[in-house]
Every structure is written in C-alpha cells, then in structure tokens.
Design a protein around this motif. Sequence first.
Motif, short mmCIF file in Angstrom:
data_model
loop_
_atom_site.label_atom_id
_atom_site.label_comp_id
_atom_site.label_asym_id
_atom_site.label_seq_id
_atom_site.Cartn_x
_atom_site.Cartn_y
_atom_site.Cartn_z
N ASP A 194 0.90 -1.21 -0.05
CA ASP A 194 -0.09 0.12 -0.06
C ASP A 194 0.92 1.16 0.07
N MET A 195 0.37 2.24 -0.51
CA MET A 195 1.10 3.44 -0.58
C MET A 195 0.68 4.41 0.49
N VAL A 196 1.51 5.34 1.07
CA VAL A 196 0.98 6.45 1.96
C VAL A 196 1.60 7.55 1.22
N THR A 197 0.98 8.83 1.53
CA THR A 197 1.35 10.14 1.04
C THR A 197 2.30 10.70 1.86
N MET A 198 3.25 11.00 1.59
CA MET A 198 4.28 11.99 2.20
C MET A 198 4.33 13.42 1.92
#
Length: 556
Positions: free
Chosen positions: A459-463
């Motif tokens: 899964d991707m997270v926004t940074m």
Amino acid sequence: MPNFDSFGLAPSLLQAIADLNFEKPTPVQRKVLPMILGGSRDLVALAQTGTGKTAAYGLPLVQMTDQANPAIQAVILCPTRELCMQITKDLAGFAKHTPGVRIVAVYGGAPVREQVWALQRGAHIVVATPGRMNDLLRHRNADLSQVQRVVLDEADEMLNMGFQEELEAILSNVPEDVRKLLFSATMSKAVAAIAGKYMRNPEEVVVGQRNAGSENVSHECYKVHAKDRYPALKRILDFHRNVYGIVFCRTRAETQEVAANLMRDGYNADALHGEMMQEQRDAVMKKFRARELQLLVATDVAARGLDVTHLTHVINYNLPDEPEGYTHRSGRTGRAGKAGTSIVIVNMREEFKLRTIEQIIKKTFIHKTVPTLRNVCESQILGLVERLKGLDTAHPMLDSMLPVVTAALAEMTPDEVLKRFVLLECKRFWDEDKGLSEVTQGDRHQAFEPGARRGNPGDMVTMEINLGRRNRLTPAALITLINRATRGPMVRLGKIRIQEQISSFEAPLEAATDLEASLTRGTFDGRKIGVRIAPGDTITAPHPHAHSRSKGGGHS
Ligand code: ADP
Ligand code: MG
C-alpha cells in the motif's frame, strides 16, 4: 575584579547591597553603574535578561537623589504593571537605609486617585507604565518639570506593545536636557529610532553579544503535528516531572485554553494574561513566586521582565510572532548562574522559524522526540523509586504495622507486588493517554507494527515534504534527493505533487518510516528537510503510472 565599594557608592547603599547578598557586581553593573554615577551623557545599554540591569541604574538613581528637593527627579518607564511593581520593590530594597528617598509606582489597572495622592505626598523617583504616566500628565496630576533623569527599561518591549506615542509624549514633557538612560535586551529598529530621535550622542554599552541568549540555557525542540501540541506538552511535563516554569502561548485565548486543560488534567497550573483582573494577576504571580504554583501559562506581555529565579524550564507552546521574542522568553530561565532549558514545540510547517532563532541566539536547537508513554512511565516510576530510597524507615510505628500488611499481602509473590506497584503509578497514564500521531510519537517504529496502521505491504502512503517550487524543487530533484537519502532495494514512488511551499509524494507504507528518518537528516536549498506522513493515514492503491527508481538511477 572591582567590588561594589569601588564605585563610590554611599555606605547606606553598600549596606543595602550587603543585605541583598549581592557579592560581586554583574558585568552590566560594572560597566554601567560608574558611567551613570560619574558621567552625564545619555546611555544605551544592551544586556541579556537576568543580568542585573535594575541595580545598574537603580543604585545610582537612589544615590543621586537630592532628598532636600521634594520634586520628582527621576522617572523610570517600563512596559507592564508587574514589572513596575518589581522595579519599585527592587529600588525600595536599594533605598532601605536611605529612607528619605521616596519611590512611588504608578501603573494602569489600579485606582488613579491613590497614585495621585502618593505623588502629592512626595516622590523623588517615579516608576511608571507609559500609559498611566501619560494620563497623569494630561490631567496635570504629575509635574515632571524638574526631572533630571529618565530611564527607559525594556524599551524594545514598550515599543512592541504600542507605547510609542505615550513615550514620545512623556519625553516631550520633560526638560530638554534630561539625561536619558535606555535599557533593553535587544536593539530593534524601533529602539534605534527612539534613541536617534530623543537621545544626544549616547554612550553605548553592549554586554555580551547583542541579542544573544543566556549562556546557561539549552534549547530543545520537539516537532509534532499541530493537533498533537497539547498531548506532547503533557508528555514532556510528565517525563521531566519537576518542571517549575512558564508555558508561553501566543494569545490570551490560547493561554486560557491551555491553562484550563492542564488544570483539568491535574497539573498545578494557572494562567496569566493582560486581560485578567489585576487582583487575580497579583494573586497568580504571588503563588508562582512562592512555588505554590508549578506552571505559569502566560502571554509574552504578561510575563515580560518578571524576575522569577530558579525556573527549570521555559516552554514555547507556540513560538512568538517575532523571533526576537524568543530571546526574552528563554531569558526567563538560566538566571543567576543556574542552568535552564528552553523547550520549543513546533509543527512541521514552523520548523523553518527555528533557523532564524538559531541565528539570533547563536546556538542550535537540540532536536528531541516526544517522550513515549513508556518513557513517561519509566521516568515516573524512577521518580517514585528515588523517593522510596530517600525515606527514613526508623519510624516507631512502622515495625508494629508490618505484620498486618505482610499478612494481607501473603497470597502474592514479591514480583506480583512489584508489578502492582508499577501499575498503581502507571495506570493513570495508560488510561488517560490519547496517543500521538506517528510522526510526533517518539517511538516511530512502533506505529508501523502490524495493526498500528491499517494497510498491507505494498500500500502507498502520501508523504509531505517542506520544500516546493520556491526552493526550486522539481520531481526529478525530489527523486534524486530520495535516491541520495536511501540505501538498499528499489523504492517505488507514486504520484509526485510539487506545490509552492510544500510538496507531496507517494511511497510504499513499509518504506515510509525509513524515508522519513533519512530524508530529515539532509538539507536542500540551504534548508533543513522536514518530511512527514500526511495526516489522516492516507492509504492509496499503488498508482498505475508509478515512478520507479533504483539506487543511483533516475526516474522512468
Ligand atoms: P534584568 O533587568 O537585567 O533582566 P534584574 O535586574 O531583574 O535583571 O536582576 C536579575 C536577578 O539578579 C534579580 O533577582 C537580582 O536581585 C539579581 N542580582 C542583580 N544583581 C546582582 C548581583 N550583583 N549579585 C547577585 N544577584 C544579583
Ligand atoms: Mg529588567
């Protein structure tokens, strides 16, 4: 090194100094005191807070008073009522064995009539706030026609508070050849302007570096999400346990809110701000000085110039609007040779302000992570253990009581008793703790344990990163930056969004913590990099057009 008796001070003043236990003159006193006593020129003196400026001008003013002349001979102007009372008290101490010298304080927020009477009964030295002094002048209740010396104490703050008009009105109401003595911790433009306009060729004294922070203060910084400010404050207070200090807020409303929350949460705290009733302010200050109150939650104005020694901490719950204000705040601690700590709580977007402050104080902030719940509990337990160890077990009743307690605890092993002892102390922290967000939380890795955050590997997270177009950041530059910061296997990057000040990029959940840690060690465009996982635990599906990159490579 000269002693007080080398300045030509009268025996009555030397006696007062001895009564105050002042052994040696401070550097500002060594320089300024003989200049005022022996010279006649105007003076601009810059010195850090807590260096003894009051005595530097106060002792000469008392000495130079002509007791046979009943007129007002000296006026001391200072920004707040509290400071006014403090200076008056200090001067009364200096004049302890010179009872003929009459010192009167006039300030706003108290009935004017009593102050007018006090002036009519006779005042040689008047300590005043500019607003009240100006009122008295306009109603012809004070006669400054024979004044010989005017002191502007905390001149920068009087100007910050908008007293310029009052100051100018007062200065134009005193004889033109009055000697002007200006004291300040910092030399702002406004101070320089007043000095230029009203002072003639003043001597200038700078003790220590201009605008420098106190030597004894260490500066610490905690970076948190804006919403974590209060829980972080609690953690810091719980971890340090015996804080005796001031929590600075930016507004009156914030002061009230933070003080109310702290009181609700069982801390020994109270608020101090300019719009409180004067009696209330006095009562709070009295309790704080007597150490009946541990935490004073205050605005800059209310706490300005207050001389409370032995504060262990100054906490910047929010940074002041002007970076110079930080010097004043941190100068509340580290006084009289004692060490102190100035703590700053900032959110990600405020971090850049620290650099400006670092330039002013000529010191760097020590970056600390907010104590974890575990850190807090350990600190509390160890505090309790210290107290246990310090107890005297010789009390006669103790031995006789022991059998009862031993019997009552018989079913438990010593280990179990110990566990419950720990629990007794820690439970309230565990129960009350609302938790902090991942970035704020000191123990970052914990937040990424399975279950701590919903999501699967991949899964991707926004940074978010504190750089943007204004720092000449481009997608390519960002990728290079990430390349340089990380080692190991390829990190798949998702959508990159470059904005004016803040930019964002998507990264795999499992890589986020490492990226954050490694990127924040670097700089870009001369600026310390700040990165965080965007709030709201944003988890997105892998982006179909994801940028791929490998170590040392560009982007596709
Ligand atoms: P400033 O106005 O420069 O911030 P103050 O005049 O309020 O500092 O003095 C700070 C503290 O130091 C006060 O508690 C004062 O009593 C104490 N102090 C001043 N001069 C001396 C001295 N020579 N020796 C010891 N203590 C002093
Ligand atoms: Mg002072």
